[in-house]
Design an enzyme around this catalytic site. Structure first.
Site, PDB file in Angstrom:
ATOM      1  N   GLY A 128     121.362 -21.317 -58.279  1.00  0.00           N
ATOM      2  CA  GLY A 128     120.624 -21.596 -59.316  1.00  0.00           C
ATOM      3  C   GLY A 128     120.471 -22.901 -59.743  1.00  0.00           C
ATOM      4  CB  VAL A 129     121.357 -26.390 -58.856  1.00  0.00           C
ATOM      5  CG1 VAL A 129     122.634 -26.310 -59.605  1.00  0.00           C
ATOM      6  CG2 VAL A 129     121.434 -26.236 -57.293  1.00  0.00           C
TER       7      VAL A 129
ATOM      8  CE  LYS B 161     136.861 -32.195 -56.635  1.00  0.00           C
ATOM      9  NZ  LYS B 161     137.963 -32.817 -55.611  1.00  0.00           N
TER      10      LYS B 161
ATOM     11  CE  LYS C 232     121.118 -24.046 -53.007  1.00  0.00           C
ATOM     12  NZ  LYS C 232     121.513 -23.276 -54.119  1.00  0.00           N
ATOM     13  CB  THR C 233     114.358 -21.880 -53.477  1.00  0.00           C
ATOM     14  OG1 THR C 233     115.520 -21.133 -52.545  1.00  0.00           O
ATOM     15  CG2 THR C 233     113.454 -21.094 -52.743  1.00  0.00           C
TER      16      THR C 233
ATOM     17  N   PRO D  47     125.393 -25.421 -55.896  1.00  0.00           N
ATOM     18  CG  PRO D  47     126.607 -26.009 -57.605  1.00  0.00           C
ATOM     19  CD  PRO D  47     125.495 -26.586 -56.833  1.00  0.00           C
TER      20      PRO D  47
ATOM     21  CB  SER E 208     140.615 -32.401 -54.088  1.00  0.00           C
ATOM     22  OG  SER E 208     140.345 -31.124 -54.377  1.00  0.00           O
TER      23      SER E 208
END
Length: 793
Positions: A381-382, A743, A384-385, A379, A700
């Site tokens: 803002g976690v 989840k 990654k960059t 998602p 799901s």
């Protein structure tokens, strides 16, 4: 005979030698500690000290008839500090004080060295120091060995003066006071002449036997001569270099003037061709590329500067010679340092860090990192960059990032052909030119948002770039040369995998970054975000404080999304409003509490999620690009006039299929689960997924929809807080689904501590960190009967 020509004579000596004025030295002396270097009897030089500390000492000496002062060398502390008695050596030099002056808190005087002294007893242990002293006897024997040492010292002094004329001034002062035939003053003068360390000179001062002293001083002199000779060599080398450069500069200027007069000066074209050739000197250009570049250089020589073709060829050569052919930076394979770098930049994400360290470990084992393309999915803002940047830092490689989000032109990847006006190479060649090495870390951001248009398909153009078997000979349309990209480490980022073409996704090693739970966000905010926000706003830690309870309230009420980008924006908002307060009240100490949040940030965006309950109502778990979410599903009987089934809630095609399967399965197996087989025969059933404005898709929710219909059919409500996920088949098998971590985090956030998951996802659940699984109860279902037994059993 001069008074200074008399050698050291102790007052205890009763040999009948003629006594001179300086022989009658006092039994008591004021002692002055000095640092830097000890003072020798053959020296005359100025001394500067602090008036505040040593003014009384010097005034008492000045008022005395003899004007004599004992100078002792202290290594660590000097004239501006008060040493302990234990730090002051017992052997020093008695000096006569001349021309004492005071200026700006400092006292300066000329000290004339007279004789060594030894402290017998301290009479005053605080400044001004006073001691009872005696003057040791040193007999001089004019034997051959003494004369030989004296001649060696004189020769060394001569050599020193010839190398460095600055020593000649000190030699003149010495000859005015002593005869060169006196070995003891000569030895002391030679010691004072050197640049030896203070402790070594103090050792000479304390050595009374003349021959031993001369031996030590001769060794110091030899070292001094070697140092002086080395300095002269260095100076000569520097001067030669400067002279050579100056000579070359003048010659070039003259040559330039002559060439201009004769019309032979180089034009811009020749200068540019030389520059292009010079760029290729240290590079390992492949033979095919070198041949093409040489052809273009020959063409450039024949073209006129003003022609359009000249500009095109010149720009081509500028790019072709700027590519770092065969230039590589050295990789760092220190895994411990890599782990430290990742931990310093990111909190949590232990599973992701482990994957990256495994990847680096393989590179360390092979001693090269090549043919690897990582895809970080998660998602917004976690981190990654920033993880990509951390990988580059851990490897010690250059880093280049560009976003491919919204890119519609394949020329951005592979470059324009030279036939177009304003043609340029693609982003990858531009990246290599900027970083100046052929093995950087290149980040392709937002690869899931690649576009396509009539100008081409960039995703297909990336297939060659991100294929280790093909990118060894990547062909840029502009350069039309084969460039080796196999040593480049590509790191791509995406929010979801659905929009990435299959062939492109197949070439990448996927690493998932899930959202953060509240505890992880709290640690990130405390250790990373809040200190960074304070620094960017010029605030100190003590000026604005925020408690963990307040941070938790912000996370749960205002920033519940998976990442921490919005959390940082909220902290910045608090910092800005705090700065406004501090400008009005500079001495204010601000402490942000939960009560202040409504005033600083407005009403909470998120309220405590109310879990819907009732007959036909079941809570499901869903995965979105923003992370996990709870998904209530409602089933109701509208009327009994005719059979029918209606779906609402902006559902995607896959989710509609799941609903149809759930309806068919429930109707077909009603009696098996204790329901009325005719329940659905004449009823119109409505299945609704709330928050209808939000698009929802995926398989799901199959077991959730089936359970909602079962609850409606059996007229049983689910009494406890329970959430579930899983895909259902027509035969009742529960198939695995993705996004288990997100989840489970969504369930925890909604205070639901019991979940039902597909049996095939057991391993995914067990691999979750302990702090996420803590307190959770998980049931694993292979068929719908397992789900039914947990819910209604």
């Amino acid at each position: 005979m001069s008074d200074n020509h008399q050698e050291f004579i102790s007052k205890e000596d009763n040999s009948g030698t003629l006594a001179l004025p300086d022989d009658f030295l006092p039994d008591q002396l004021h002692i002055l500690p000095v640092n830097g270097r000890p003072f020798f009897p053959a020296q005359v030089q100025p001394i500067m000290i602090s008036e505040e500390i040593w003014g009384d000492t010097l005034r008492q000496v000045a008022d005395s008839e003899s004007k004599l002062l004992g100078v002792a060398f202290v290594n660590e502390k000097g004239a501006d500090e008060v040493p302990q008695l234990g730090d002051i050596p017992l052997v020093g030099c008695v000096v006569r004080v001349h021309k004492m002056q005071t200026e700006e808190g400092r006292v300066q005087f000329i000290a004339q060295g007279i004789r060594r002294f030894r402290v017998l007893e301290w009479l005053h242990a605080k400044p001004p120091f006073v001691a009872r002293v005696h003057y040791p006897l040193s007999r001089v024997q004019q034997d051959d060995e003494t004369k030989a040492y004296a001649m060696a010292i004189i020769n060394a002094i001569k050599e020193l003066v010839s190398i460095n004329p600055l020593y000649s001034e000190e030699l003149k002062h010495y000859l005015n006071r002593f005869s060169p035939n006196e070995p003891s003053p000569l030895t002391d003068f030679a010691a004072a002449l050197t640049t030896a360390e203070g402790p070594a000179l103090q050792d000479v001062l304390e050595t009374l036997p003349l021959l031993k002293r001369m031996e030590k001083v001769l060794l110091l002199l030899k070292k001094e001569v070697e140092v002086a000779r080395l300095q002269v060599e260095i100076n000569d080398s520097v001067n030669d270099s400067i002279s050579k450069h100056q000579r070359e500069f003048f010659l070039r200027q003259q040559l330039k003037t002559i060439q201009q007069e004769l019309g032979l000066s180089k034009d811009d074209k020749t200068a540019e061709i030389e520059e292009f050739e010079q760029r290729l000197e240290d590079k390992q250009v492949p033979a095919q590329a070198r041949k093409r570049i040489d052809e273009e250089l020959r063409k450039l020589q024949m073209l006129e500067v003003g022609s359009p073709e000249y500009g095109v060829t010149r720009n081509y050569l500028d790019w072709a010679t700027s590519v770092p052919w065969g230039l590589y930076s050295e990789d760092s394979f220190d895994l411990q340092q890599a782990r430290h770098t990742l931990d310093a930049h990111h909190a949590g994400l232990d599973d992701v860090k482990s994957r990256i360290l495994e990847f680096l470990a393989v590179g360390s084992f092979k001693q090269e990192i090549s043919g690897s393309i990582m895809l970080l999915v998660g998602p917004p803002g976690v981190g990654k960059t920033s993880i990509g940047r951390s990988v580059a830092d851990a490897l010690g490689r250059k880093f280049y990032r560009f976003s491919v989000g919204g890119m519609r032109d394949e020329a951005e990847i592979k470059g324009h052909r030279r036939t177009y006006i304003g043609a340029l190479p693609g982003k990858l060649i531009q990246a290599l030119k900027d970083v100046e090495v052929s093995n950087p870390v290149i980040m392709l951001d937002e690869i899931d948002k690649l576009g396509s248009s009539y100008q081409g398909d960039p995703a297909s153009a990336l297939l060659e770039v991100l294929d280790p078997e093909q990118n060894r000979e990547f062909l840029d349309h502009y350069l039309d040369l084969r460039v080796d990209l196999s040593k480049v480490l590509f790191i791509c980022t995406a929010n979801q995998l659905d929009t990435i073409p299959g062939p492109l996704l197949d070439r990448m090693d996927t690493i998932r970054l899930s959202g953060y739970i509240t505890e992880e966000k709290l640690a990130i905010a405390r250790n990373h975000l809040w200190p960074r926000v304070l620094e960017r706003h010029g605030l100190k830690k003590g000026q604005v404080k925020i408690s963990d309870a307040t941070l938790k309230a912000i996370i749960e009420g205002y920033a519940r999304e998976s990442g921490v980008r919005n959390l940082e924006k909220l902290l910045q908002q608090i910092a800005r409003k705090s700065v406004v307060q501090l400008l009005q009240q500079p001495d204010l100490k601000i402490s942000v509490t939960q009560k202040d949040l409504q005033e600083l940030l407005g009403s909470p965006v998120f309220r405590s999620e109310k879990i819907l309950k009732g007959t036909g109502v079941v809570t499901g778990l869903a995965w979105t690009a923003m992370g996990g979410a709870t998904l209530p599903i409602e089933a109701a009987s509208v009327h009994e006039k005719n059979r029918g089934f209606k779906l609402t809630g902006k559902l995607g095609d896959v989710m509609k299929e799941s609903a149809e399967i759930a309806y068919s399965y429930t109707a077909g197996h009603a009696s098996e689960f204790g329901g009325d087989p005719e329940f659905f025969a004449e009823r119109f059933i409505h299945l609704h997924v709330p928050e209808g404005a939000t698009p929802k898709d995926g398989p799901s929710a199959g077991v959730t929809m089936t359970t909602a219909l079962m609850s409606l059919m059996l007229n049983k409500r689910i009494k406890r807080s329970l959430a579930m996920t899983g895909e259902l088949t027509l035969t009742g098998h529960v198939l695995p689904v993705g996004g288990i971590r997100e989840k489970v985090i969504a369930a925890r956030r909604s205070k639901i501590m019991e979940v039902i998951l597909p049996a095939a996802n057991r391993r995914d659940y067990e691999e979750l960190p302990e702090h996420i699984r803590h307190g959770m109860t998980a049931h694993f279902a292979e068929t719908y009967r397992d789900v039914f037994d947990v819910v209604f059993g």
